[in-house]
Scaffold this motif. Structure first.
Motif, mmCIF file in Angstrom:
data_model
loop_
_atom_site.group_PDB
_atom_site.id
_atom_site.type_symbol
_atom_site.label_atom_id
_atom_site.label_comp_id
_atom_site.label_asym_id
_atom_site.label_seq_id
_atom_site.Cartn_x
_atom_site.Cartn_y
_atom_site.Cartn_z
ATOM 1 N N TYR A 661 0.877 -1.179 0.000
ATOM 2 C CA TYR A 661 0.000 0.000 0.000
ATOM 3 C C TYR A 661 0.912 1.227 0.000
ATOM 4 N N ILE A 662 0.765 2.098 -1.025
ATOM 5 C CA ILE A 662 1.649 3.253 -1.174
ATOM 6 C C ILE A 662 0.875 4.520 -0.839
ATOM 7 N N ASP A 663 1.369 5.255 0.154
ATOM 8 C CA ASP A 663 0.823 6.559 0.529
ATOM 9 C C ASP A 663 1.760 7.622 -0.034
ATOM 10 N N PHE A 664 1.436 8.121 -1.239
ATOM 11 C CA PHE A 664 2.322 9.067 -1.922
ATOM 12 C C PHE A 664 2.399 10.397 -1.173
ATOM 13 N N GLY A 665 3.569 11.040 -1.277
ATOM 14 C CA GLY A 665 3.815 12.319 -0.616
ATOM 15 C C GLY A 665 5.171 12.307 0.054
ATOM 16 N N GLY A 666 5.796 13.484 0.157
ATOM 17 C CA GLY A 666 7.137 13.542 0.733
ATOM 18 C C GLY A 666 8.134 12.823 -0.157
ATOM 19 N N LEU A 667 8.903 11.919 0.433
ATOM 20 C CA LEU A 667 9.902 11.163 -0.331
ATOM 21 C C LEU A 667 9.321 9.959 -1.054
ATOM 22 N N ILE A 668 8.059 9.629 -0.779
ATOM 23 C CA ILE A 668 7.437 8.474 -1.443
ATOM 24 C C ILE A 668 7.010 8.896 -2.847
ATOM 25 N N SER A 669 7.793 8.466 -3.826
ATOM 26 C CA SER A 669 7.568 8.833 -5.228
ATOM 27 C C SER A 669 7.580 7.581 -6.089
ATOM 28 N N GLU A 670 7.266 7.766 -7.394
ATOM 29 C CA GLU A 670 7.288 6.640 -8.318
ATOM 30 C C GLU A 670 8.688 6.035 -8.418
ATOM 31 N N GLU A 671 9.723 6.909 -8.365
ATOM 32 C CA GLU A 671 11.096 6.419 -8.494
ATOM 33 C C GLU A 671 11.485 5.544 -7.304
ATOM 34 N N LEU A 672 11.109 5.958 -6.078
ATOM 35 C CA LEU A 672 11.411 5.152 -4.903
ATOM 36 C C LEU A 672 10.608 3.850 -4.914
ATOM 37 N N ALA A 673 9.353 3.918 -5.374
ATOM 38 C CA ALA A 673 8.530 2.707 -5.460
ATOM 39 C C ALA A 673 9.166 1.689 -6.406
ATOM 40 N N LYS A 674 9.747 2.174 -7.493
ATOM 41 C CA LYS A 674 10.397 1.275 -8.446
ATOM 42 C C LYS A 674 11.581 0.542 -7.812
ATOM 43 N N LEU A 675 12.290 1.216 -6.891
ATOM 44 C CA LEU A 675 13.458 0.620 -6.252
ATOM 45 C C LEU A 675 13.097 -0.378 -5.161
ATOM 46 N N LEU A 676 11.900 -0.270 -4.592
ATOM 47 C CA LEU A 676 11.526 -1.108 -3.452
ATOM 48 C C LEU A 676 10.548 -2.228 -3.798
ATOM 49 N N ILE A 677 9.833 -2.089 -4.924
ATOM 50 C CA ILE A 677 8.737 -3.013 -5.229
ATOM 51 C C ILE A 677 9.056 -3.788 -6.502
#
Length: 712
Positions: A661-677
């Motif tokens: 579950y991704i709560d976008f905002g702050g440092l949570i971005s598409e680029e960070l999601a790509k690195l973790l998921i």
């Protein structure tokens, strides 16, 4: 009596009763020796990286007080008198806690046995170190690697802080004679040759039998001494010499600003003898006012004299070009001037410029000449200036450049000749440079010299210049050096993988801190091949599932958020939940996330900040896990409970957890999601708009993963 136990994955050897838990600084260690139960707090110790030029060090047991001490350690011999408090053995370093310092050794620069718990048992049980063949009799002579009773050339140092004889003291004529007499006995000169075979071994290195024959040859000069061998310079000596040089330059700068004395001679000279160093048009407003005054008076009122210096048969104006222009325009044949000596000309001109607190917007060519004169006055070459750190430059030039931002940043560019030539050409073509643009150019050049030169040579307007600077990115060599890869290895790799985009992506995203320092080139190359193989074997066409839902209406494995309040709300809703809260900057955060360089943010000084706080919250069956329970849970998930995580390490959670579950905002971005998921995960988001944006990003990632660069 030693006690031994295992805490987590760490083997702990303690002289007293072992502690119940380890300090956080020992969590990733393989082996820890503790002299007592007192907790080690890293903030109380000054960390010192021991250079590889330091001789291989070791420890020994003092039989009098039963404490461990360092031996064969030159960098700071004051530490030889202090007992070792703790020793921690890691994969890539050995930390010795002694006094208020934490000495960090490379593993191959310390005795091999120290990496085994049996080593400490042998020391305390047998009273000796197996790999150091010495009898432990006297604490002082054992700890001192350099003994005053047996001086060799390796003992000599120009530093008075090492507690040994200096080279000047030992090699004085009287001292040499005394040593020879002691070793040769009372035999006459002819008998000296026969005694050298037995006594020469006690003499300084380099004084062989042939040398003694040459020195004491009856038919030769008996006072002749063989030239000594070069003295090895220690790391301490190098730092002291550098510090003395910096202090000398600082003193010259102070003299330039405050203690300048110039010999001046007041003379009246013919106007024809004076040549202007800078021409002003007769229409200049200041010159015109001076001419109007001279029409009514015989001379100009001015608190400062006209300064000239003799060049060949003429006098060149140093200060007062406008006044001389006015006198000549009004046909005044005689002018009062102050003549200074030619050797004072440079100092006077620099004092006149830097004595003003105004940051005059001079043309680059003028500022280049100012820097050239300054370096000439201080006797600093371009090659020397390139080796200076930012701190050293600030210490020497800080007072001069307090209000001169443009000149300060031009000094950083000045040693790079090709870049300076390009800037001079652009300036002559009419492009304007301020302090900020010069600062940005200097930073970009440091990170990517080749592309910076090419980009600047192609611009023709101010807009093109600004766009070209903003598009420059760090090159492979800079990225590798930032990750502690040796400079020569980084240079070789940048040549091997020139224009290889896959290697550039590898250098940006990979953690290279734990590579084998003995063979860094092959270690980085092997890791790059592993990087490529992962891309080849990963399923590039796996489909990512997206769900739009509220947090309370769906089940998921991991919550990814930057909102601490939202994370706490989730713990109240869910009986079991795994939360990664990134970048919340909480003072009680136990973890740090190391982001890739491309996601870091530079501060105003160009320092890259890619460390952010990370809070891991785990709730199982209504209970928040802490301590050992949390460590055990993370181990089951495939990761280690550690202080600093990389994105690659957190990616390991995907082996057991597939729904995020991704709560976008702050440092949570598409680029960070790509690195973790992973690509085959199920992602839950709040809105359809977020789903569309993330779906496009993941689709682009799958497309990119289909293109694999060939392995070299």
């Amino acid at each position: 009596m030693l006690s031994e136990l295992v805490l987590g994955d760490v083997v702990v050897v303690c002289r007293q009763e072992a502690p119940e838990y380890l300090s956080s600084c020992f969590r990733n260690a393989k082996l820890v020796f503790l002299n007592d139960r007192e907790k080690i707090r890293l903030k109380n110790y000054e960390q010192i990286k021991v250079p590889r030029s330091e001789p291989i060090s070791n420890i020994f047991l003092d039989l009098e007080d039963r404490n461990l001490y360092l031996t064969n350690f030159v960098l700071d011999q004051n530490l030889l008198e202090i007992p070792v408090k703790a020793i921690a053995v890691f994969e890539n370093k050995i930390a010795i806690f002694i006094g208020n310092k934490s000495l960090l050794f490379d593993p191959d620069r310390f005795g091999d046995g120290i990496q085994d718990a049996q080593f400490f048992k042998d020391i305390f049980h047998k009273g000796k170190v197996q790999d150091v063949q010495m009898n432990i009799q006297n604490k002082r002579t054992t700890k001192k690697y350099y003994e005053e009773s047996a001086i060799t050339y390796s003992d000599y140092s120009n530093s008075g802080e090492l507690g040994v004889f200096t080279i000047e003291e030992y090699l004085s004529v009287d001292r040499v004679a005394q040593n020879f007499e002691k070793n040769l006995g009372s035999d006459d000169i002819d008998g000296a040759n026969s005694s050298t075979n037995t006594s020469v071994q006690n003499m300084p290195i380099g004084f062989e039998k042939d040398c003694l024959n040459e020195i004491y040859e009856p038919t030769e000069n008996p006072g002749k001494i063989v030239p000594v061998k070069p003295i090895p310079i220690s790391a301490l000596d190098s730092r002291k010499v550098r510090e003395i040089e910096i202090l000398r330059y600082m003193q010259k700068v102070d003299e330039l600003l405050n203690g300048l004395t110039v010999n001046q001679k007041e003379v009246m000279v013919s106007a024809d003898q004076i040549t202007l160093s800078r021409n002003f048009a007769t229409s200049d407003s200041t010159v015109r006012k001076m001419k109007n005054h001279l029409a009514k008076h015989s001379e100009l009122p001015h608190p400062d004299p006209i300064i000239v210096v003799k060049q060949n048969e003429n006098l060149q104006v140093v200060s007062g070009n406008r006044r001389v222009s006015a006198y000549k325009a009004m046909s005044r044949n005689k002018i009062w001037v102050s003549e200074i000596d030619s050797e004072d000309f440079l100092k006077f001109r620099l004092n006149s410029y830097f004595g003003s607190n105004v940051d005059a917007d001079h043309e680059l060519i003028v500022m280049k000449n100012i820097i050239k004169d300054l370096l000439s006055y201080l006797n600093i070459s371009n090659s020397m200036l390139k080796t200076w750190t930012a701190i050293e430059k600030n210490r020497v030039f800080g007072k001069l450049f307090q209000s001169k931002m443009k000149l300060r940043h031009l000094l950083d560019i000045y040693p790079h000749e090709r870049l300076m030539e390009t800037l001079m050409k652009l300036s002559s073509d009419g492009l304007k440079f301020n302090g900020y643009s010069l600062r940005d150019i200097g930073r970009k050049y440091r990170k990517n010299p080749k592309s910076t030169n090419s980009a600047l040579e192609a611009v023709t307007t101010d807009v093109e210049l600004k766009n070209a600077i903003s598009k420059l990115r760090p090159d492979v060599k800079f990225l590798l050096e930032e990750k502690n890869v040796p400079e020569d290895v980084a240079q070789e790799l940048s040549i091997i993988y020139e224009d290889d985009l896959e290697f550039l992506n590898f250098a940006r995203s990979s953690d290279l801190r734990c590579i084998n320092r003995a063979t860094p080139l092959s270690a980085v190359t092997d890791k790059f091949h592993v990087f490529l193989n992962k891309k080849k074997t990963s399923p590039p066409c796996s489909k990512t599932n997206f769900i739009v839902s509220n947090i309370s209406d769906t089940e998921f494995d991991i919550l990814l958020t930057a909102n601490h309040e939202f994370a706490l709300q989730a713990t109240k809703i869910k009986e079991s939940i795994f939360i990664l809260s990134v970048g919340s900057l909480l003072s009680n955060s136990d973890h740090i996330l190391l982001l890739p360089d491309q996601m870091g943010i530079e501060d105003c000084n160009g320092k890259l900040n890619n460390y952010v706080s990370l809070e891991i919250i785990i709730k199982v069956d209504g209970e928040i896990l802490q301590g050992r329970a949390k460590t055990t849970f993370l181990s089951r998930c495939g990761i280690t409970n550690r202080i600093i995580y990389t994105t690659d390490q957190l990616f390991g959670l995907s082996q057991e957890h597939k729904t995020y579950y991704i709560d976008f905002g702050g440092l949570i971005s598409e680029e960070l999601a790509k690195l973790l998921i992973p690509p085959d995960a199920t992602i839950v988001v709040k809105t359809a708009n977020q789903q569309q944006k993330l779906q496009k990003y993941f689709t682009r990632r799958v497309t990119e993963s289909l293109t694999i660069a060939p392995t070299r």
